[in-house]
Motif scaffolding. Structure first.
Motif, PDB file in Angstrom:
ATOM      1  N   GLU A  36       0.821  -1.221   0.000  1.00 46.07           N
ATOM      2  CA  GLU A  36       0.000   0.000   0.000  1.00 46.07           C
ATOM      3  C   GLU A  36       0.851   1.264   0.000  1.00 46.07           C
ATOM      4  O   GLU A  36       0.407   2.310  -0.454  1.00 46.07           O
ATOM      5  CB  GLU A  36      -0.948   0.001   1.198  1.00 46.07           C
ATOM      6  N   ARG A  37       2.072   1.174   0.500  1.00 50.39           N
ATOM      7  CA  ARG A  37       2.978   2.332   0.511  1.00 50.39           C
ATOM      8  C   ARG A  37       3.872   2.380  -0.730  1.00 50.39           C
ATOM      9  O   ARG A  37       4.782   3.201  -0.796  1.00 50.39           O
ATOM     10  CB  ARG A  37       3.827   2.314   1.779  1.00 50.39           C
ATOM     11  N   ASN A  38       3.606   1.509  -1.702  1.00 52.87           N
ATOM     12  CA  ASN A  38       4.382   1.449  -2.950  1.00 52.87           C
ATOM     13  C   ASN A  38       5.861   1.161  -2.724  1.00 52.87           C
ATOM     14  O   ASN A  38       6.704   1.569  -3.511  1.00 52.87           O
ATOM     15  CB  ASN A  38       4.237   2.757  -3.752  1.00 52.87           C
ATOM     16  N   GLU A  39       6.182   0.447  -1.661  1.00 53.14           N
ATOM     17  CA  GLU A  39       7.577   0.111  -1.385  1.00 53.14           C
ATOM     18  C   GLU A  39       8.013  -1.158  -2.115  1.00 53.14           C
ATOM     19  O   GLU A  39       9.178  -1.302  -2.456  1.00 53.14           O
ATOM     20  CB  GLU A  39       7.791  -0.073   0.122  1.00 53.14           C
ATOM     21  N   VAL A  40       7.076  -2.071  -2.298  1.00 56.02           N
ATOM     22  CA  VAL A  40       7.362  -3.368  -2.911  1.00 56.02           C
ATOM     23  C   VAL A  40       6.167  -3.756  -3.771  1.00 56.02           C
ATOM     24  O   VAL A  40       5.028  -3.513  -3.387  1.00 56.02           O
ATOM     25  CB  VAL A  40       7.572  -4.453  -1.818  1.00 56.02           C
ATOM     26  N   LEU A  41       6.440  -4.359  -4.917  1.00 55.57           N
ATOM     27  CA  LEU A  41       5.355  -4.875  -5.764  1.00 55.57           C
ATOM     28  C   LEU A  41       4.965  -6.272  -5.292  1.00 55.57           C
ATOM     29  O   LEU A  41       5.835  -7.112  -5.071  1.00 55.57           O
ATOM     30  CB  LEU A  41       5.821  -4.984  -7.213  1.00 55.57           C
ATOM     31  N   PRO A  42       3.674  -6.534  -5.156  1.00 50.47           N
ATOM     32  CA  PRO A  42       3.256  -7.893  -4.807  1.00 50.47           C
ATOM     33  C   PRO A  42       3.463  -8.816  -6.009  1.00 50.47           C
ATOM     34  O   PRO A  42       3.330  -8.393  -7.156  1.00 50.47           O
ATOM     35  CB  PRO A  42       1.778  -7.742  -4.487  1.00 50.47           C
ATOM     36  N   ASN A  43       3.792 -10.073  -5.728  1.00 54.19           N
ATOM     37  CA  ASN A  43       3.921 -11.007  -6.851  1.00 54.19           C
ATOM     38  C   ASN A  43       2.523 -11.429  -7.307  1.00 54.19           C
ATOM     39  O   ASN A  43       1.528 -11.183  -6.627  1.00 54.19           O
ATOM     40  CB  ASN A  43       4.827 -12.197  -6.514  1.00 54.19           C
ATOM     41  N   ILE A  44       2.469 -12.073  -8.454  1.00 56.88           N
ATOM     42  CA  ILE A  44       1.179 -12.396  -9.067  1.00 56.88           C
ATOM     43  C   ILE A  44       0.347 -13.321  -8.187  1.00 56.88           C
ATOM     44  O   ILE A  44      -0.884 -13.209  -8.154  1.00 56.88           O
ATOM     45  CB  ILE A  44       1.363 -12.987 -10.491  1.00 56.88           C
ATOM     46  N   ASP A  45       0.975 -14.213  -7.459  1.00 57.64           N
ATOM     47  CA  ASP A  45       0.221 -15.122  -6.588  1.00 57.64           C
ATOM     48  C   ASP A  45      -0.561 -14.354  -5.532  1.00 57.64           C
ATOM     49  O   ASP A  45      -1.710 -14.671  -5.239  1.00 57.64           O
ATOM     50  CB  ASP A  45       1.146 -16.135  -5.910  1.00 57.64           C
ATOM     51  N   PHE A  46       0.073 -13.344  -4.957  1.00 60.86           N
ATOM     52  CA  PHE A  46      -0.610 -12.528  -3.949  1.00 60.86           C
ATOM     53  C   PHE A  46      -1.697 -11.668  -4.591  1.00 60.86           C
ATOM     54  O   PHE A  46      -2.736 -11.424  -3.994  1.00 60.86           O
ATOM     55  CB  PHE A  46       0.369 -11.660  -3.171  1.00 60.86           C
ATOM     56  N   CYS A  47      -1.457 -11.209  -5.811  1.00 57.51           N
ATOM     57  CA  CYS A  47      -2.479 -10.425  -6.511  1.00 57.51           C
ATOM     58  C   CYS A  47      -3.728 -11.268  -6.741  1.00 57.51           C
ATOM     59  O   CYS A  47      -4.850 -10.798  -6.523  1.00 57.51           O
ATOM     60  CB  CYS A  47      -1.941  -9.917  -7.845  1.00 57.51           C
ATOM     61  N   VAL A  48      -3.532 -12.497  -7.178  1.00 55.99           N
ATOM     62  CA  VAL A  48      -4.655 -13.401  -7.403  1.00 55.99           C
ATOM     63  C   VAL A  48      -5.387 -13.660  -6.089  1.00 55.99           C
ATOM     64  O   VAL A  48      -6.623 -13.631  -6.028  1.00 55.99           O
ATOM     65  CB  VAL A  48      -4.175 -14.723  -8.049  1.00 55.99           C
ATOM     66  N   LYS A  49      -4.634 -13.878  -5.022  1.00 60.31           N
ATOM     67  CA  LYS A  49      -5.235 -14.144  -3.718  1.00 60.31           C
ATOM     68  C   LYS A  49      -6.083 -12.960  -3.247  1.00 60.31           C
ATOM     69  O   LYS A  49      -7.199 -13.131  -2.754  1.00 60.31           O
ATOM     70  CB  LYS A  49      -4.129 -14.446  -2.699  1.00 60.31           C
ATOM     71  N   LEU A  50      -5.560 -11.750  -3.406  1.00 55.70           N
ATOM     72  CA  LEU A  50      -6.318 -10.559  -2.997  1.00 55.70           C
ATOM     73  C   LEU A  50      -7.541 -10.341  -3.881  1.00 55.70           C
ATOM     74  O   LEU A  50      -8.611  -9.971  -3.381  1.00 55.70           O
ATOM     75  CB  LEU A  50      -5.423  -9.317  -3.020  1.00 55.70           C
ATOM     76  N   ALA A  51      -7.398 -10.546  -5.179  1.00 57.77           N
ATOM     77  CA  ALA A  51      -8.544 -10.381  -6.084  1.00 57.77           C
ATOM     78  C   ALA A  51      -9.654 -11.360  -5.718  1.00 57.77           C
ATOM     79  O   ALA A  51     -10.825 -10.982  -5.672  1.00 57.77           O
ATOM     80  CB  ALA A  51      -8.103 -10.561  -7.534  1.00 57.77           C
ATOM     81  N   LYS A  52      -9.290 -12.595  -5.421  1.00 60.63           N
ATOM     82  CA  LYS A  52     -10.288 -13.579  -5.008  1.00 60.63           C
ATOM     83  C   LYS A  52     -10.904 -13.183  -3.674  1.00 60.63           C
ATOM     84  O   LYS A  52     -12.112 -13.312  -3.474  1.00 60.63           O
ATOM     85  CB  LYS A  52      -9.660 -14.972  -4.913  1.00 60.63           C
ATOM     86  N   TYR A  53     -10.088 -12.705  -2.762  1.00 60.86           N
ATOM     87  CA  TYR A  53     -10.571 -12.287  -1.438  1.00 60.86           C
ATOM     88  C   TYR A  53     -11.622 -11.181  -1.576  1.00 60.86           C
ATOM     89  O   TYR A  53     -12.654 -11.212  -0.917  1.00 60.86           O
ATOM     90  CB  TYR A  53      -9.393 -11.814  -0.593  1.00 60.86           C
ATOM     91  N   TYR A  54     -11.342 -10.195  -2.432  1.00 59.96           N
ATOM     92  CA  TYR A  54     -12.269  -9.080  -2.629  1.00 59.96           C
ATOM     93  C   TYR A  54     -13.356  -9.405  -3.655  1.00 59.96           C
ATOM     94  O   TYR A  54     -14.240  -8.584  -3.905  1.00 59.96           O
ATOM     95  CB  TYR A  54     -11.516  -7.830  -3.062  1.00 59.96           C
ATOM     96  N   ASP A  55     -13.259 -10.568  -4.302  1.00 61.55           N
ATOM     97  CA  ASP A  55     -14.217 -11.006  -5.327  1.00 61.55           C
ATOM     98  C   ASP A  55     -14.266 -10.029  -6.496  1.00 61.55           C
ATOM     99  O   ASP A  55     -15.338  -9.578  -6.925  1.00 61.55           O
ATOM    100  CB  ASP A  55     -15.611 -11.222  -4.733  1.00 61.55           C
ATOM    101  N   ILE A  56     -13.076  -9.682  -6.994  1.00 59.09           N
ATOM    102  CA  ILE A  56     -12.931  -8.767  -8.122  1.00 59.09           C
ATOM    103  C   ILE A  56     -11.844  -9.301  -9.049  1.00 59.09           C
ATOM    104  O   ILE A  56     -11.153 -10.260  -8.721  1.00 59.09           O
ATOM    105  CB  ILE A  56     -12.571  -7.331  -7.657  1.00 59.09           C
ATOM    106  N   THR A  57     -11.683  -8.653 -10.198  1.00 56.70           N
ATOM    107  CA  THR A  57     -10.602  -9.021 -11.114  1.00 56.70           C
ATOM    108  C   THR A  57      -9.310  -8.351 -10.670  1.00 56.70           C
ATOM    109  O   THR A  57      -9.328  -7.396  -9.881  1.00 56.70           O
ATOM    110  CB  THR A  57     -10.917  -8.566 -12.554  1.00 56.70           C
ATOM    111  N   ILE A  58      -8.208  -8.830 -11.203  1.00 52.62           N
ATOM    112  CA  ILE A  58      -6.917  -8.198 -10.902  1.00 52.62           C
ATOM    113  C   ILE A  58      -6.903  -6.766 -11.432  1.00 52.62           C
ATOM    114  O   ILE A  58      -6.357  -5.876 -10.790  1.00 52.62           O
ATOM    115  CB  ILE A  58      -5.752  -9.033 -11.462  1.00 52.62           C
ATOM    116  N   GLU A  59      -7.528  -6.550 -12.584  1.00 54.79           N
ATOM    117  CA  GLU A  59      -7.602  -5.198 -13.126  1.00 54.79           C
ATOM    118  C   GLU A  59      -8.325  -4.264 -12.158  1.00 54.79           C
ATOM    119  O   GLU A  59      -7.890  -3.139 -11.918  1.00 54.79           O
ATOM    120  CB  GLU A  59      -8.304  -5.191 -14.490  1.00 54.79           C
TER     121      GLU A  59
END
Length: 67
Positions: A36-59
């Motif tokens: 959230e502080r733009n210090e590190v980019l999340p890897n794709i696995d974490f992006c997929v996990k968060l998108a599923k958690y929020y029930d949204i697309t990665i976009e």
């Protein structure tokens, strides 16, 4: 919009704290905070996990609307 702002906006839209998201996803509080502080980019696995958690697309997760 920076990716960190988009991640934070999504979290706040659901009314969740960083601790709640960390506990419910298994992603560390520290990682979520750094993303959230733009210090590190999340890897794709974490992006997929968060998108599923929020029930949204990665976009949607990253606020991409022009696709």
């Amino acid at each position: 919009m920076e990716y960190g702002s988009a991640l934070k906006r999504q979290r706040l839209a659901t009314g969740k704290s960083l601790v709640e998201v960390a506990n419910e996803t298994g992603i560390s509080y520290q990682n979520l905070s750094r993303w959230e502080r733009n210090e590190v980019l999340p890897n794709i696995d974490f992006c997929v996990k968060l998108a599923k958690y929020y029930d949204i697309t990665i976009e949607e997760l990253f606020g991409i609307t022009d696709m």
